[in-house]
Write an enzyme that holds these catalytic residues in place. Structure first.
Site, PDB file in Angstrom:
ATOM      1  N   SER A 234       0.872  -1.190   0.000  1.00 42.13           N
ATOM      2  CA  SER A 234       0.000   0.000   0.000  1.00 42.13           C
ATOM      3  C   SER A 234       0.897   1.225   0.000  1.00 42.13           C
ATOM      4  O   SER A 234       2.081   1.138   0.368  1.00 42.13           O
ATOM      5  CB  SER A 234      -0.834  -0.015   1.284  1.00 42.13           C
ATOM      6  OG  SER A 234      -1.488   1.234   1.485  1.00 42.13           O
TER       7      SER A 234
ATOM      8  N   TYR B  64      -2.280  -1.349  10.331  1.00 41.77           N
ATOM      9  CA  TYR B  64      -2.198  -1.433   8.862  1.00 41.77           C
ATOM     10  C   TYR B  64      -0.849  -0.916   8.368  1.00 41.77           C
ATOM     11  O   TYR B  64      -0.179  -1.547   7.551  1.00 41.77           O
ATOM     12  CB  TYR B  64      -3.355  -0.636   8.269  1.00 41.77           C
ATOM     13  CG  TYR B  64      -3.566  -0.809   6.784  1.00 41.77           C
ATOM     14  CD1 TYR B  64      -4.340  -1.859   6.286  1.00 41.77           C
ATOM     15  CD2 TYR B  64      -3.031   0.092   5.867  1.00 41.77           C
ATOM     16  CE1 TYR B  64      -4.559  -2.014   4.919  1.00 41.77           C
ATOM     17  CE2 TYR B  64      -3.242  -0.054   4.504  1.00 41.77           C
ATOM     18  CZ  TYR B  64      -4.014  -1.098   4.035  1.00 41.77           C
ATOM     19  OH  TYR B  64      -4.229  -1.244   2.678  1.00 41.77           O
TER      20      TYR B  64
END
Ligand code: NAD
Length: 260
Positions: free
Chosen positions: A142, A155
């Site tokens: 990401s 995350y």
């Protein structure tokens, strides 16, 4: 380009993973789908991918928090389709909260699914890839594998970890035909992000379309969502001979997010 090859894509019953599975099937690869969902919907996904591209498509329901189920996913793919040549570690979840409010079980689940699952799946496929002298491992990280945002501790930690893991696997396979890279998408409009848009709209009392525009404006200079098809295009490129010497990279597809 990938006829005769077999690709396992984790978390591919939805969103980015499904787009990647379709992109690889479009190149002729047989596909192992993984992920949760309604059994009838998954059966129809399998059928439509298989018919559209003339490839074999299986589904394995391994829960990515469970190492023994991940091992079984790779074992079943190998048993039923003969081999695994491409592994895309894509399954991922999100939870948004400040560290002091972050539920411990969410932290554990995010680290397990977004990071540890890639270790277990990679460990399981590497021996056969090395034996055949060819393999592609693509980790879907990401923009949050490169930079941070508030309220996404688990995350961001998992995705930075995944980028680090990618580099180690790339070094350990550097003299072989196996490559390992990460892709770092910016915002992609999938159920994972729709949830964050809906939460923002509810929190701020604004229409969903406005929440969508605000979400983009905050981070993504292009003001446009990345699409699953664009990410699939990068995965397909990484499987091509042109990418033989791309190793250990974290490739951003993020509308300019991490250029800032
Ligand atoms: P999504 O919610 O649409 O899909 C997630 C997939 O993972 C689904 O198939 C789901 O069934 C599966 N999954 C969830 N928990 C699982 C588990 N325990 N075991 C097995 N499968 C499980 O999400 P998405 O947006 O397509 O995200 C896919 C990946 O891309 C994730 O790793 C995410 O972090 C990453 N990513 C997404 C974006 C974005 O903007 N959507 C941006 C950057 C990175």
């Amino acid at each position: 380009m990938l006829k005769g090859k077999v690709a396992v894509v984790t978390g591919s019953t939805s969103g980015i993973g499904l787009g990647i599975a379709a992109g690889l099937a479009g190149q002729g690869a047989d596909i192992v789908l993984n992920g949760f969902g309604d059994p009838a919907a998954i059966a129809s996904l399998r059928q439509s991918l298989a018919e559209r591209h003339g490839v074999r498509v299986l589904h394995h329901g391994a829960d990515m928090t469970r190492p023994e189920q991940i091992a079984d996913l790779i074992a079943q793919a190998t048993r039923e389709l003969g081999r695994v040549d491409v592994l895309v570690n894509n399954a991922g979840i999100q939870h948004v909260a400040k560290v002091q409010d972050f539920p411990a079980e969410k932290w554990e689940a995010i680290i397990a699914i977004n990071l540890s699952a890639a270790f277990y799946a990679t460990k399981a496929v590497l021996p056969q890839m090395l034996e055949r002298g060819w393999g592609r491992i693509v980790n879907i990280a990401s923009a949050h594998g490169l930079v941070a945002s508030a309220e996404k501790s688990a995350y961001v930690a998992a995705k930075h970890g995944l980028v680090g893991f990618t580099k180690v696997v790339a070094l350990e396979t550097a003299t072989t035909g196996v490559t390992c890279n990460a892709i770092c998408p910016g915002w992609v409009l999938t159920p994972l992000v729709q949830q964050q848009i809906d939460d923002r709209a509810a929190r701020e009392g604004i229409p969903v379309e406005q929440a969508k525009r605000e979400l983009l404006a905050e981070k993504q200079p292009s003001l446009a969502f990345v699409t699953p098809e664009q990410i699939a295009g990068m995965v397909v490129f990484l499987c091509s001979p042109a990418a033989d010497q791309i190793r250990g990279q974290a490739l951003a597809i993020d509308g300019g997010w991490t250029a800032q």
